[in-house]
Design a protein around this motif. Structure first.
Motif, PDB file in Angstrom:
ATOM      1  N   ASN A  22       0.804  -1.221   0.000  1.00 22.13           N
ATOM      2  CA  ASN A  22       0.000   0.000   0.000  1.00 22.13           C
ATOM      3  C   ASN A  22       0.837   1.272   0.000  1.00 22.13           C
ATOM      4  N   ILE A  23       1.849   1.345   0.849  1.00 23.51           N
ATOM      5  CA  ILE A  23       2.583   2.596   1.029  1.00 23.51           C
ATOM      6  C   ILE A  23       3.720   2.745   0.031  1.00 23.51           C
ATOM      7  N   MET A  24       4.580   1.727  -0.084  1.00 16.82           N
ATOM      8  CA  MET A  24       5.803   1.873  -0.878  1.00 16.82           C
ATOM      9  C   MET A  24       5.753   1.195  -2.244  1.00 16.82           C
ATOM     10  N   LYS A  25       4.650   0.526  -2.560  1.00 15.69           N
ATOM     11  CA  LYS A  25       4.450  -0.088  -3.883  1.00 15.69           C
ATOM     12  C   LYS A  25       5.496  -1.160  -4.216  1.00 15.69           C
ATOM     13  N   ILE A  26       5.890  -1.950  -3.207  1.00 11.52           N
ATOM     14  CA  ILE A  26       6.847  -3.044  -3.392  1.00 11.52           C
ATOM     15  C   ILE A  26       6.062  -4.333  -3.666  1.00 11.52           C
ATOM     16  N   ARG A  47       9.856  -8.535  -3.404  1.00 11.27           N
ATOM     17  CA  ARG A  47      10.791  -8.304  -4.508  1.00 11.27           C
ATOM     18  C   ARG A  47      11.018  -6.803  -4.614  1.00 11.27           C
ATOM     19  N   LEU A  48      12.241  -6.377  -4.230  1.00  6.18           N
ATOM     20  CA  LEU A  48      12.582  -4.959  -4.286  1.00  6.18           C
ATOM     21  C   LEU A  48      13.222  -4.621  -5.623  1.00  6.18           C
ATOM     22  N   PRO A  49      12.568  -3.759  -6.402  1.00  6.66           N
ATOM     23  CA  PRO A  49      13.154  -3.319  -7.667  1.00  6.66           C
ATOM     24  C   PRO A  49      14.410  -2.473  -7.407  1.00  6.66           C
ATOM     25  N   PRO A  50      15.201  -2.218  -8.440  1.00  8.21           N
ATOM     26  CA  PRO A  50      16.371  -1.359  -8.270  1.00  8.21           C
ATOM     27  C   PRO A  50      15.989   0.005  -7.673  1.00  8.21           C
ATOM     28  N   TYR A  66      14.561 -12.074   8.382  1.00  9.99           N
ATOM     29  CA  TYR A  66      14.776 -11.649   7.000  1.00  9.99           C
ATOM     30  C   TYR A  66      15.776 -12.603   6.358  1.00  9.99           C
ATOM     31  N   PHE A  67      15.386 -13.233   5.255  1.00 14.64           N
ATOM     32  CA  PHE A  67      16.247 -14.164   4.545  1.00 14.64           C
ATOM     33  C   PHE A  67      16.355 -13.693   3.104  1.00 14.64           C
ATOM     34  N   LEU A  68      17.583 -13.407   2.651  1.00 17.43           N
ATOM     35  CA  LEU A  68      17.780 -12.902   1.295  1.00 17.43           C
ATOM     36  C   LEU A  68      17.941 -14.072   0.329  1.00 17.43           C
ATOM     37  N   LEU A  69      17.004 -14.183  -0.615  1.00 15.46           N
ATOM     38  CA  LEU A  69      17.001 -15.269  -1.589  1.00 15.46           C
ATOM     39  C   LEU A  69      17.770 -14.928  -2.857  1.00 15.46           C
ATOM     40  N   GLU A  70      17.681 -13.676  -3.305  1.00 10.26           N
ATOM     41  CA  GLU A  70      18.333 -13.256  -4.548  1.00 10.26           C
ATOM     42  C   GLU A  70      18.891 -11.855  -4.396  1.00 10.26           C
ATOM     43  N   GLY A  71      20.008 -11.609  -5.054  1.00  9.44           N
ATOM     44  CA  GLY A  71      20.582 -10.272  -5.093  1.00  9.44           C
ATOM     45  C   GLY A  71      21.426  -9.960  -3.870  1.00  9.44           C
ATOM     46  N   VAL A  72      21.690  -8.666  -3.697  1.00  6.55           N
ATOM     47  CA  VAL A  72      22.397  -8.166  -2.517  1.00  6.55           C
ATOM     48  C   VAL A  72      21.376  -7.410  -1.697  1.00  6.55           C
ATOM     49  N   GLY A  73      21.315  -7.704  -0.420  1.00  5.76           N
ATOM     50  CA  GLY A  73      20.332  -7.073   0.444  1.00  5.76           C
ATOM     51  C   GLY A  73      20.930  -5.949   1.265  1.00  5.76           C
ATOM     52  N   SER A 104      20.932  -0.975  -5.506  1.00  5.01           N
ATOM     53  CA  SER A 104      21.664  -1.537  -6.641  1.00  5.01           C
ATOM     54  C   SER A 104      20.781  -1.498  -7.890  1.00  5.01           C
ATOM     55  N   SER A 105      21.361  -1.873  -9.015  1.00  4.91           N
ATOM     56  CA  SER A 105      20.621  -1.864 -10.280  1.00  4.91           C
ATOM     57  C   SER A 105      19.942  -3.210 -10.582  1.00  4.91           C
ATOM     58  N   GLU A 106      20.019  -4.166  -9.652  1.00  5.89           N
ATOM     59  CA  GLU A 106      19.380  -5.484  -9.809  1.00  5.89           C
ATOM     60  C   GLU A 106      18.314  -5.674  -8.733  1.00  5.89           C
ATOM     61  N   ASP A 107      17.278  -6.457  -9.034  1.00  5.08           N
ATOM     62  CA  ASP A 107      16.265  -6.792  -8.032  1.00  5.08           C
ATOM     63  C   ASP A 107      16.895  -7.542  -6.864  1.00  5.08           C
ATOM     64  N   SER A 108      16.243  -7.446  -5.709  1.00  5.85           N
ATOM     65  CA  SER A 108      16.564  -8.338  -4.597  1.00  5.85           C
ATOM     66  C   SER A 108      15.257  -8.985  -4.148  1.00  5.85           C
ATOM     67  N   LEU A 109      15.339 -10.235  -3.692  1.00  8.76           N
ATOM     68  CA  LEU A 109      14.159 -10.980  -3.266  1.00  8.76           C
ATOM     69  C   LEU A 109      14.372 -11.456  -1.843  1.00  8.76           C
ATOM     70  N   TRP A 110      13.477 -11.059  -0.965  1.00  7.87           N
ATOM     71  CA  TRP A 110      13.539 -11.401   0.457  1.00  7.87           C
ATOM     72  C   TRP A 110      12.364 -12.287   0.843  1.00  7.87           C
ATOM     73  N   LEU A 111      12.599 -13.214   1.772  1.00 10.26           N
ATOM     74  CA  LEU A 111      11.544 -13.893   2.505  1.00 10.26           C
ATOM     75  C   LEU A 111      11.557 -13.267   3.890  1.00 10.26           C
TER      76      LEU A 111
END
Length: 150
Positions: A22-26, A47-50, A66-73, A104-111
């Protein structure tokens, strides 16, 4: 979807429902709610966009994992900023202000998993308990960037 009589539920990737927060559109998927749980434990994929950020917030009762699945968190937790490598984990106490962000310029994916789930206290009804400061404030690493999108 709910628990089978055998005591389990299965959520396949195609059945995950993604939506913008709702607030940050993530983009996020509420996995535990989709599995028929969620009243005691919260769990979402985020999924956080760049060059984006989630809310600057805290909790009343919930500890968060917080568990980082993809990218750099990247996270700010109180006055600290931490970098989390892929498969890295962060555990945050309820009273700590925290924000996951992506500079960063790449997505990151968190659980992100929270317990106990704060079902009785809704951010919509008591926002100051969750957002004692502006929830849209960005970390210094994103200074000059515009987020959330208009």
């Amino acid at each position: 979807m709910s628990l089978h009589d055998d005591g389990f539920a299965l959520l396949l990737p195609d059945a995950q429902q993604w939506r913008e927060s709702n607030i940050m559109k993530i983009p996020n998927a509420n996995l535990l709610q989709a599995l028929g749980g969620g009243d005691r434990l919260g769990g979402r994929l985020w999924r956080l966009p760049p060059f984006s950020a989630n809310t600057w917030h805290k909790h009343v009762d919930s500890w968060e994992f917080y568990f980082l699945l993809e990218g750099v968190g990247r996270m700010r937790i109180g006055a600290n900023t931490v970098t989390v490598p892929q498969y890295g984990i962060v555990w945050v106490a309820p009273q700590m202000l925290r924000q996951v962000f992506n500079d960063s310029s790449e997505d990151s994916l968190w659980l992100i998993v929270a317990a106990p789930q704060e079902a009785r206290i809704r951010p919509e009804t008591e926002p100051a308990r969750f957002y004692p400061e502006d929830p849209k404030s960005l970390p210094p690493e994103l200074a000059g960037r515009g987020w959330p999108p208009k």
